[in-house]
Design a protein around this motif. Structure first.
Motif, PDB file in Angstrom:
ATOM      1  N   LEU A   1       7.557  11.700   1.339  1.00 52.40           N
ATOM      2  CA  LEU A   1       7.117  11.513   2.722  1.00 52.40           C
ATOM      3  C   LEU A   1       6.466  10.152   2.935  1.00 52.40           C
ATOM      4  O   LEU A   1       6.639   9.539   3.990  1.00 52.40           O
ATOM      5  N   VAL A   2       5.723   9.682   1.945  1.00 47.68           N
ATOM      6  CA  VAL A   2       5.116   8.353   2.069  1.00 47.68           C
ATOM      7  C   VAL A   2       6.198   7.286   2.095  1.00 47.68           C
ATOM      8  O   VAL A   2       6.143   6.341   2.884  1.00 47.68           O
ATOM      9  N   TRP A   3       7.203   7.434   1.239  1.00 46.11           N
ATOM     10  CA  TRP A   3       8.276   6.446   1.230  1.00 46.11           C
ATOM     11  C   TRP A   3       9.143   6.496   2.483  1.00 46.11           C
ATOM     12  O   TRP A   3       9.774   5.502   2.833  1.00 46.11           O
ATOM     13  N   THR A   4       9.185   7.618   3.167  1.00 43.03           N
ATOM     14  CA  THR A   4       9.983   7.670   4.397  1.00 43.03           C
ATOM     15  C   THR A   4       9.338   6.881   5.530  1.00 43.03           C
ATOM     16  O   THR A   4       9.985   6.666   6.557  1.00 43.03           O
ATOM     17  N   ILE A   5       8.101   6.436   5.349  1.00 45.56           N
ATOM     18  CA  ILE A   5       7.486   5.568   6.360  1.00 45.56           C
ATOM     19  C   ILE A   5       8.236   4.245   6.428  1.00 45.56           C
ATOM     20  O   ILE A   5       8.468   3.719   7.515  1.00 45.56           O
ATOM     21  N   ARG A   6       8.635   3.718   5.275  1.00 51.01           N
ATOM     22  CA  ARG A   6       9.296   2.419   5.233  1.00 51.01           C
ATOM     23  C   ARG A   6      10.803   2.493   4.982  1.00 51.01           C
ATOM     24  O   ARG A   6      11.516   1.545   5.275  1.00 51.01           O
TER      25      ARG A   6
ATOM     26  N   LEU B   1       0.825  -1.205   0.000  1.00 49.65           N
ATOM     27  CA  LEU B   1       0.000   0.000   0.000  1.00 49.65           C
ATOM     28  C   LEU B   1       0.864   1.261   0.000  1.00 49.65           C
ATOM     29  O   LEU B   1       0.575   2.224  -0.715  1.00 49.65           O
ATOM     30  N   ILE B   2       1.934   1.241   0.749  1.00 44.07           N
ATOM     31  CA  ILE B   2       2.846   2.392   0.799  1.00 44.07           C
ATOM     32  C   ILE B   2       3.504   2.603  -0.557  1.00 44.07           C
ATOM     33  O   ILE B   2       3.547   3.721  -1.078  1.00 44.07           O
ATOM     34  N   THR B   3       3.996   1.523  -1.147  1.00 45.91           N
ATOM     35  CA  THR B   3       4.669   1.634  -2.436  1.00 45.91           C
ATOM     36  C   THR B   3       3.712   2.075  -3.536  1.00 45.91           C
ATOM     37  O   THR B   3       4.050   2.949  -4.342  1.00 45.91           O
ATOM     38  N   SER B   4       2.526   1.506  -3.567  1.00 45.53           N
ATOM     39  CA  SER B   4       1.590   1.875  -4.626  1.00 45.53           C
ATOM     40  C   SER B   4       1.094   3.310  -4.468  1.00 45.53           C
ATOM     41  O   SER B   4       0.928   4.025  -5.460  1.00 45.53           O
ATOM     42  N   SER B   5       0.888   3.768  -3.246  1.00 48.39           N
ATOM     43  CA  SER B   5       0.467   5.157  -3.068  1.00 48.39           C
ATOM     44  C   SER B   5       1.596   6.119  -3.403  1.00 48.39           C
ATOM     45  O   SER B   5       1.360   7.175  -4.004  1.00 48.39           O
TER      46      SER B   5
ATOM     47  N   VAL C   1       3.973   9.879  -7.472  1.00 44.12           N
ATOM     48  CA  VAL C   1       5.038  10.201  -8.429  1.00 44.12           C
ATOM     49  C   VAL C   1       4.466  10.361  -9.838  1.00 44.12           C
ATOM     50  O   VAL C   1       4.857  11.278 -10.577  1.00 44.12           O
ATOM     51  N   VAL C   2       3.525   9.505 -10.220  1.00 47.47           N
ATOM     52  CA  VAL C   2       2.887   9.628 -11.538  1.00 47.47           C
ATOM     53  C   VAL C   2       2.136  10.953 -11.635  1.00 47.47           C
ATOM     54  O   VAL C   2       2.216  11.649 -12.656  1.00 47.47           O
ATOM     55  N   ALA C   3       1.423  11.321 -10.574  1.00 53.75           N
ATOM     56  CA  ALA C   3       0.714  12.605 -10.575  1.00 53.75           C
ATOM     57  C   ALA C   3       1.696  13.771 -10.651  1.00 53.75           C
ATOM     58  O   ALA C   3       1.451  14.752 -11.356  1.00 53.75           O
ATOM     59  N   GLY C   4       2.813  13.671  -9.949  1.00 56.15           N
ATOM     60  CA  GLY C   4       3.827  14.715 -10.012  1.00 56.15           C
ATOM     61  C   GLY C   4       4.460  14.830 -11.390  1.00 56.15           C
ATOM     62  O   GLY C   4       4.705  15.931 -11.880  1.00 56.15           O
ATOM     63  N   ALA C   5       4.712  13.694 -12.031  1.00 53.91           N
ATOM     64  CA  ALA C   5       5.285  13.720 -13.374  1.00 53.91           C
ATOM     65  C   ALA C   5       4.297  14.314 -14.375  1.00 53.91           C
ATOM     66  O   ALA C   5       4.692  15.073 -15.268  1.00 53.91           O
ATOM     67  N   ALA C   6       3.025  13.985 -14.227  1.00 55.48           N
ATOM     68  CA  ALA C   6       2.012  14.559 -15.116  1.00 55.48           C
ATOM     69  C   ALA C   6       1.918  16.070 -14.930  1.00 55.48           C
ATOM     70  O   ALA C   6       1.793  16.820 -15.903  1.00 55.48           O
ATOM     71  N   CYS C   7       2.005  16.522 -13.693  1.00 50.66           N
ATOM     72  CA  CYS C   7       1.971  17.966 -13.443  1.00 50.66           C
ATOM     73  C   CYS C   7       3.219  18.657 -13.981  1.00 50.66           C
ATOM     74  O   CYS C   7       3.134  19.778 -14.496  1.00 50.66           O
ATOM     75  N   LEU C   8       4.374  18.005 -13.872  1.00 46.48           N
ATOM     76  CA  LEU C   8       5.585  18.579 -14.461  1.00 46.48           C
ATOM     77  C   LEU C   8       5.458  18.684 -15.973  1.00 46.48           C
ATOM     78  O   LEU C   8       5.903  19.664 -16.571  1.00 46.48           O
ATOM     79  N   TYR C   9       4.853  17.673 -16.595  1.00 48.57           N
ATOM     80  CA  TYR C   9       4.663  17.732 -18.042  1.00 48.57           C
ATOM     81  C   TYR C   9       3.711  18.862 -18.411  1.00 48.57           C
ATOM     82  O   TYR C   9       3.943  19.584 -19.378  1.00 48.57           O
ATOM     83  N   LEU C  10       2.638  19.023 -17.659  1.00 52.72           N
ATOM     84  CA  LEU C  10       1.687  20.099 -17.938  1.00 52.72           C
ATOM     85  C   LEU C  10       2.284  21.477 -17.696  1.00 52.72           C
ATOM     86  O   LEU C  10       1.861  22.455 -18.305  1.00 52.72           O
TER      87      LEU C  10
END
Length: 87
Positions: free
Chosen positions: A51-56, A5-9, A14-23
């Motif tokens: 921050l989500v990845w710093t949980i694990r 769940l942590i990895t998928s979120s 990251v996908v949302a961030g990359a899409a925003c960078l492209y836009l």
């Protein structure tokens, strides 16, 4: 939270961030209207992914995991849009 769940979120952020960078890029061809706040949203999504990845993971490992997930997306998004436009 489970590791999957942590990895998928984090990957979804990251996908949302990359899409925003492209836009936010000035020469993108997905939409002729420029989305003004896309750069800020990209930074927020990528920070949230870190921050989500710093949980694990350790903080430096989470930073490089975010960058490693972002790099192929920054290459793939313009390529996918170019392939879409060739029809």
């Amino acid at each position: 939270m489970s590791a999957a769940l942590i990895t998928s979120s984090a990957l979804a952020l990251v996908v949302a961030g990359a899409a925003c960078l492209y836009l936010a890029s000035p020469r993108q061809s997905l939409s002729r209207l420029r989305w003004r706040k896309a750069g800020l949203f990209a930074a927020a999504f990528l920070l949230a992914a870190w921050l989500v990845w710093t949980i694990r993971l350790e903080s430096s490992t989470a930073f490089f995991a975010t960058l490693a997930a972002l790099m192929p997306l920054l290459i793939a998004l313009p390529s996918l849009v170019a392939l879409k436009g060739k029809k």
